[in-house]
Design a protein around this motif. Structure first.
Motif, mmCIF file in Angstrom:
data_model
loop_
_atom_site.group_PDB
_atom_site.id
_atom_site.type_symbol
_atom_site.label_atom_id
_atom_site.label_comp_id
_atom_site.label_asym_id
_atom_site.label_seq_id
_atom_site.Cartn_x
_atom_site.Cartn_y
_atom_site.Cartn_z
ATOM 1 N N GLY A 101 -5.952 -0.632 -2.530
ATOM 2 C CA GLY A 101 -4.973 -1.639 -2.934
ATOM 3 C C GLY A 101 -5.453 -2.713 -3.886
ATOM 4 N N GLY A 102 -6.756 -2.849 -4.092
ATOM 5 C CA GLY A 102 -7.246 -3.912 -4.974
ATOM 6 C C GLY A 102 -6.775 -3.778 -6.400
ATOM 7 N N THR A 103 -6.773 -2.557 -6.938
ATOM 8 C CA THR A 103 -6.269 -2.301 -8.283
ATOM 9 C C THR A 103 -5.556 -0.956 -8.299
ATOM 10 N N ILE A 104 -4.271 -0.981 -8.620
ATOM 11 C CA ILE A 104 -3.473 0.238 -8.738
ATOM 12 C C ILE A 104 -2.656 0.149 -10.020
ATOM 13 N N LEU A 105 -2.976 0.992 -10.976
ATOM 14 C CA LEU A 105 -2.189 1.094 -12.204
ATOM 15 C C LEU A 105 -1.177 2.215 -12.019
ATOM 16 N N ILE A 106 0.111 1.911 -12.184
ATOM 17 C CA ILE A 106 1.144 2.912 -11.975
ATOM 18 C C ILE A 106 2.132 2.912 -13.132
ATOM 19 N N ARG A 107 2.507 4.092 -13.567
ATOM 20 C CA ARG A 107 3.497 4.247 -14.619
ATOM 21 C C ARG A 107 4.859 3.796 -14.089
ATOM 22 N N ARG A 108 5.582 3.008 -14.876
ATOM 23 C CA ARG A 108 6.856 2.474 -14.397
ATOM 24 C C ARG A 108 7.848 3.580 -14.073
ATOM 25 N N THR A 109 7.843 4.644 -14.853
ATOM 26 C CA THR A 109 8.772 5.741 -14.572
ATOM 27 C C THR A 109 8.443 6.414 -13.242
ATOM 28 N N LEU A 119 2.458 -1.258 6.160
ATOM 29 C CA LEU A 119 1.321 -2.182 6.198
ATOM 30 C C LEU A 119 0.114 -1.582 5.498
ATOM 31 N N ILE A 120 0.036 -0.250 5.449
ATOM 32 C CA ILE A 120 -1.006 0.420 4.663
ATOM 33 C C ILE A 120 -0.301 0.896 3.385
ATOM 34 N N ASP A 121 0.070 -0.073 2.569
ATOM 35 C CA ASP A 121 0.975 0.189 1.452
ATOM 36 C C ASP A 121 0.339 0.999 0.344
ATOM 37 N N ASP A 122 -0.992 0.866 0.144
ATOM 38 C CA ASP A 122 -1.624 1.595 -0.949
ATOM 39 C C ASP A 122 -1.593 3.106 -0.705
ATOM 40 N N VAL A 123 -1.903 3.517 0.519
ATOM 41 C CA VAL A 123 -1.870 4.944 0.849
ATOM 42 C C VAL A 123 -0.433 5.462 0.820
ATOM 43 N N ALA A 124 0.503 4.656 1.319
ATOM 44 C CA ALA A 124 1.908 5.067 1.297
ATOM 45 C C ALA A 124 2.391 5.283 -0.131
ATOM 46 N N LEU A 125 2.014 4.398 -1.032
ATOM 47 C CA LEU A 125 2.419 4.532 -2.434
ATOM 48 C C LEU A 125 1.823 5.795 -3.041
ATOM 49 N N ALA A 126 0.548 6.054 -2.793
ATOM 50 C CA ALA A 126 -0.099 7.248 -3.342
ATOM 51 C C ALA A 126 0.570 8.515 -2.830
ATOM 52 N N ARG A 127 0.906 8.553 -1.552
ATOM 53 C CA ARG A 127 1.556 9.737 -0.994
ATOM 54 C C ARG A 127 2.888 10.012 -1.674
ATOM 55 N N ARG A 144 -6.511 -5.197 11.772
ATOM 56 C CA ARG A 144 -5.205 -5.491 11.178
ATOM 57 C C ARG A 144 -4.346 -4.236 11.050
ATOM 58 N N THR A 145 -4.948 -3.119 10.634
ATOM 59 C CA THR A 145 -4.145 -1.919 10.379
ATOM 60 C C THR A 145 -4.669 -0.675 11.086
ATOM 61 N N ALA A 146 -5.708 -0.794 11.905
ATOM 62 C CA ALA A 146 -6.294 0.408 12.521
ATOM 63 C C ALA A 146 -5.286 1.150 13.379
ATOM 64 N N TYR A 147 -4.546 0.433 14.216
ATOM 65 C CA TYR A 147 -3.595 1.107 15.097
ATOM 66 C C TYR A 147 -2.369 1.597 14.314
ATOM 67 N N VAL A 148 -2.041 0.892 13.228
ATOM 68 C CA VAL A 148 -0.972 1.372 12.349
ATOM 69 C C VAL A 148 -1.373 2.702 11.733
ATOM 70 N N GLN A 149 -2.649 2.808 11.310
ATOM 71 C CA GLN A 149 -3.149 4.064 10.745
ATOM 72 C C GLN A 149 -2.997 5.207 11.740
ATOM 73 N N LEU A 150 -3.089 4.889 13.019
ATOM 74 C CA LEU A 150 -2.945 5.893 14.085
ATOM 75 C C LEU A 150 -1.500 6.014 14.554
ATOM 76 N N ARG A 151 -0.571 5.514 13.736
ATOM 77 C CA ARG A 151 0.874 5.606 14.016
ATOM 78 C C ARG A 151 1.232 4.953 15.342
ATOM 79 N N GLN A 152 0.419 3.986 15.758
ATOM 80 C CA GLN A 152 0.645 3.238 16.994
ATOM 81 C C GLN A 152 0.841 4.190 18.181
ATOM 82 N N SER A 153 0.024 5.264 18.173
ATOM 83 C CA SER A 153 0.118 6.297 19.204
ATOM 84 C C SER A 153 -1.092 6.233 20.132
ATOM 85 N N PRO A 154 -0.889 6.012 21.435
ATOM 86 C CA PRO A 154 -2.019 6.033 22.373
ATOM 87 C C PRO A 154 -2.746 7.371 22.382
#
Length: 392
Positions: free
Chosen positions: A217-225, A240-248, A283-293
């Motif tokens: 997330g520190g630097t992401i260059l993305i084409r507007r289209t 909350l893990i927006d950089d990975v979500a955007l890449a996907r 901050r995001t570890a449990y989010v990365q695990l889909r908040q699944s026990p």
């Protein structure tokens, strides 16, 4: 039992070392492009940088100043979204008084939005409008999403654009250099990068046919289209893990993406002690695990098998169990050395990797405990208690 566990651990490490996208290698690096191979003047696409900033008074002048000092030959502008800061971040940015800088006072995020993504959405909306005194931003062909704690060398933006143009990429992202000033940073920060590469091997991220997608997330260059094709920032609003979500989303839409290490950008956000790094991970570890026990339990067991069994077998096992433990521990230690070299740290730190892995595992457990106690995710004085995660 020790023999079985040590054998399983060795088999896992053999698979990771030789069949997991060469995750342990130094990885692709993006350095400055010689002027001789750059496009001629007048052919560079327009670029606008969007910087969401919340309570970043300590770094905002240096960060925005480095963006305003870019050696970029095409139309260029910077949009800073002051995300309800309480420390004068917006006023400090306005004090830079550049015709290429436009500061937006951000609104409070609506329900279902993460604060950072709402700020980014306001910034990208501003890019689409004609902004007086900010040449080129109304028709920017690329948007650079940058954190407010990053210092950019003058050639950075031109280098990112050249990479995108040369390889026909929709998105170019970098893991910027991280601080290792404190002892806690030297012990724990390189492992953060190493584990990220273990989760998302860069070689696989950069293969168009691979389904693995990630960004830093520190630097992401993305084409507007490409951003428009996936439905804009709104399509990620709860992530909350927006950089990975955007890449996907970009990769699943057919776009080419690239992830590597930057030689031209560095973070100046300090993590003086272990508690600071713990909060960053939790901050995001449990989010990365889909908040699944169940996923948390599987992760803890997997981390124990991969990181704790080898030294335990090497130190306390007998016969083949000890040999398997030594071999697995050796592979793990050697695999960490390229990361340490990139951070210019001595190989000694590799011996502590099992203890560091235990620290990260405990932080993930702490993240889950916080969630189930109703504390949720707290970042930049905002709490996210609802169940939100990386969008599909």
């Amino acid at each position: 039992m020790m023999l079985i566990l040590a054998t399983l651990s060795l088999l896992v490490w053999l698979g990771l070392a030789f069949a997991h996208g060469r995750f342990w290698q130094a990885g692709p690096m993006l350095g400055p492009v010689p002027r001789a191979v750059r496009p001629v003047a007048g052919t560079w696409p327009a670029v606008c940088v969007v910087v969401p900033a919340r309570n970043e008074a300590a770094t905002i002048e240096d960060s925005i100043g480095s963006l305003l000092a870019q050696d970029y030959p095409g139309p260029y502008g910077v949009v800073l979204v002051d995300d309800r800061s309480e420390d004068g971040t917006g006023a400090l940015a306005r004090g830079l008084a550049s015709p290429h800088l436009h500061v937006v006072d951000g609104a409070e995020p609506p329900a279902g939005w993460s604060g950072k993504l709402w700020a980014v959405a306001q910034g990208t909306a501003e890019v689409a409008r004609l902004m007086p005194g900010t040449p080129g931003t109304s028709d920017a062909a690329y948007i650079l999403l940058a954190d407010a704690d990053i210092i950019h060398e003058p050639a950075h933006v031109a280098t990112l654009v050249m990479k995108a143009l040369r390889d026909d990429l929709d998105m170019v992202s970098e893991m910027v250099a991280l601080s290792t000033e404190s002892r806690a940073e030297r012990a724990l920060v390189p492992a953060f990068v190493y584990f990220f590469q273990l989760l998302y091997p860069f070689a696989r991220v950069n293969q168009r046919r691979s389904r693995v997608a990630a960004a830093a997330g520190g630097t992401i260059l993305i084409r507007r289209t490409a951003l428009a094709r996936i439905g804009g920032i709104e399509s990620l609003r709860g992530a909350l893990i927006d950089d990975v979500a955007l890449a996907r989303r970009v990769k699943r839409s057919g776009g080419g993406i690239w992830l590597g290490h930057s030689l031209l950008a560095r973070s100046v956000r300090p993590y003086p002690g272990p508690a600071d790094i713990w909060r960053m991970v939790a901050r995001t570890a449990y989010v990365q695990l889909r908040q699944s026990p169940l996923l948390l339990l599987a992760t803890v067991l997997g981390m124990a098998l991969v990181w704790l069994v080898p030294p335990a077998a090497a130190l306390f096992g007998e016969g083949y169990a000890r040999l398997a433990g030594l071999l697995a521990w050796a592979i793990a230690t050697i695999s960490f050395l390229p990361t340490l070299r990139r951070f210019e740290l001595v190989p000694f730190w590799a011996l502590l990797l099992p203890a560091v892995a235990a620290f990260y595992t405990l932080a993930a457990i702490g993240s889950a405990v916080d969630h189930h106690r109703g504390r949720g995710v707290v970042w930049k004085q905002r709490a996210y208690r609802e169940r939100i995660s990386t969008p599909p």
